[in-house]
Design an enzyme around this catalytic site. Structure first.
Site, short mmCIF file in Angstrom:
data_model
loop_
_atom_site.label_atom_id
_atom_site.label_comp_id
_atom_site.label_asym_id
_atom_site.label_seq_id
_atom_site.Cartn_x
_atom_site.Cartn_y
_atom_site.Cartn_z
N HIS A 149 -0.59 0.46 -13.38
CA HIS A 149 0.08 -0.74 -13.86
C HIS A 149 1.58 -0.45 -13.96
O HIS A 149 1.99 0.59 -14.49
CB HIS A 149 -0.47 -1.14 -15.24
CG HIS A 149 0.09 -2.44 -15.72
ND1 HIS A 149 -0.35 -3.65 -15.27
CD2 HIS A 149 1.10 -2.70 -16.59
CE1 HIS A 149 0.35 -4.62 -15.84
NE2 HIS A 149 1.23 -4.07 -16.64
N GLY A 161 0.79 -1.23 0.00
CA GLY A 161 0.00 0.00 0.00
C GLY A 161 0.82 1.28 0.00
O GLY A 161 0.36 2.31 0.51
N THR A 162 2.00 1.26 -0.62
CA THR A 162 2.76 2.51 -0.67
C THR A 162 2.06 3.52 -1.59
O THR A 162 2.12 4.73 -1.34
CB THR A 162 4.23 2.31 -1.10
OG1 THR A 162 4.29 1.79 -2.42
CG2 THR A 162 4.97 1.39 -0.15
N ILE A 192 -8.98 -10.05 -10.37
CA ILE A 192 -9.60 -9.62 -11.63
C ILE A 192 -11.07 -9.30 -11.33
O ILE A 192 -11.78 -10.09 -10.71
CB ILE A 192 -9.53 -10.76 -12.68
CG1 ILE A 192 -8.08 -11.23 -12.89
CG2 ILE A 192 -10.18 -10.32 -13.99
CD1 ILE A 192 -7.15 -10.24 -13.51
N LEU A 193 -11.50 -8.12 -11.80
CA LEU A 193 -12.89 -7.70 -11.56
C LEU A 193 -13.80 -8.26 -12.65
O LEU A 193 -13.41 -8.33 -13.81
CB LEU A 193 -12.97 -6.16 -11.56
CG LEU A 193 -12.20 -5.48 -10.44
CD1 LEU A 193 -12.09 -3.98 -10.72
CD2 LEU A 193 -12.88 -5.72 -9.09
C1 GAR Z 1 2.50 -1.27 -7.85
O1 GAR Z 1 3.76 -1.26 -8.45
C2 GAR Z 1 1.41 -1.43 -8.89
O2 GAR Z 1 1.73 -0.87 -10.13
C3 GAR Z 1 1.33 -2.94 -9.00
O3 GAR Z 1 1.45 -3.39 -7.67
C4 GAR Z 1 2.31 -2.51 -6.96
C5 GAR Z 1 1.67 -2.17 -5.63
O4 GAR Z 1 2.57 -1.53 -4.77
N1 GAR Z 1 0.10 -3.33 -9.62
C6 GAR Z 1 0.01 -4.37 -10.44
O5 GAR Z 1 0.95 -5.10 -10.71
C7 GAR Z 1 -1.38 -4.60 -11.02
N2 GAR Z 1 -1.31 -5.36 -12.24
P1 GAR Z 1 2.07 -0.85 -3.42
O6 GAR Z 1 1.24 -1.88 -2.67
O7 GAR Z 1 3.32 -0.51 -2.69
O8 GAR Z 1 1.26 0.36 -3.79
#
Ligand code: GAR
Length: 187
Positions: A103, A12-13, A86-87
């Protein structure tokens, strides 16, 4: 005031960045009305720490129905911030134009089923790409196929690994995600 519901699966950054950018005014006129996770994750603790209503909806039986019910009535925008489920197409259609995703690559390259997190960065290195980055896009029933809102990119250097790409991509995400959210909410 616009209401944002944020869906997460991980640390969740990006959620934290959105919280901070609402506080510092980079995202205007917005409030997070709900954070929903599809698994136990640190992002839920971040929401809790900031007194944001949060809920865990475990994957499996009835996941889609439960998710549907958990989205507050007054939501203006659903933000997928590292959400890995996936929604359903019906959900995407109901919220058409009101769901966005981040993404970790330069779509249309390196998108689609199975392309998330380190899988993306490994594929980018394997393909010998010269650049990578992040994409914010509208969510449609086609995985990672919706209209692009904003992209940010950087040059890959010869020493980069999947791990260093992940860090660089995250920095780009922290730049473009708040801008894209503000754009969509306050256009
Ligand atoms: C992010 O890099 C985001 O782009 C990716 O997950 C990470 C979450 O990081 N999303 C995907 O790969 C979706 N296909 P976070 O939890 O630190 O925000």
């Amino acid at each position: 005031m616009k209401n944002i519901t944020i869906l997460i699966s991980g640390s969740g950054t990006n959620l934290q960045r959105i919280i901070d950018c609402i506080d510092n005014g980079k995202i205007r006129n917005a409030k997070i009305n709900q954070v929903i996770a599809d698994r136990e994750c640190f992002g839920l603790e971040r929401a809790e720490k900031h007194n944001i209503p949060n809920q865990l909806i475990k994957r499996g039986k009835d996941f889609s129905e439960n998710l549907e019910k958990a989205i507050p009535e007054n939501t203006d925008l659903i933000v997928l911030a590292g959400f890995l489920s996936i929604l359903k197409p019906e959900f995407c259609e109901k919220w058409s134009g009101k769901i966005i995703n981040i993404h970790p690559a330069l779509l249309p390259k390196f998108g689609g089923k199975g392309m998330w997190g380190h899988h993306v960065h490994n594929a980018v290195i394997e393909a010998g790409e010269k650049e990578s980055g992040a994409t914010v896009h509208f969510v449609t029933s086609g995985i990672d196929e919706g209209k692009v809102i904003l992209q940010g990119k950087f040059d890959i250097d010869e020493h980069d690994t999947a791990e260093t790409l992940a860090q660089k991509v995250h920095q780009i995400e922290y730049d473009i995600f708040p801008i894209a959210i503000d754009l969509v909410l306050n256009k």
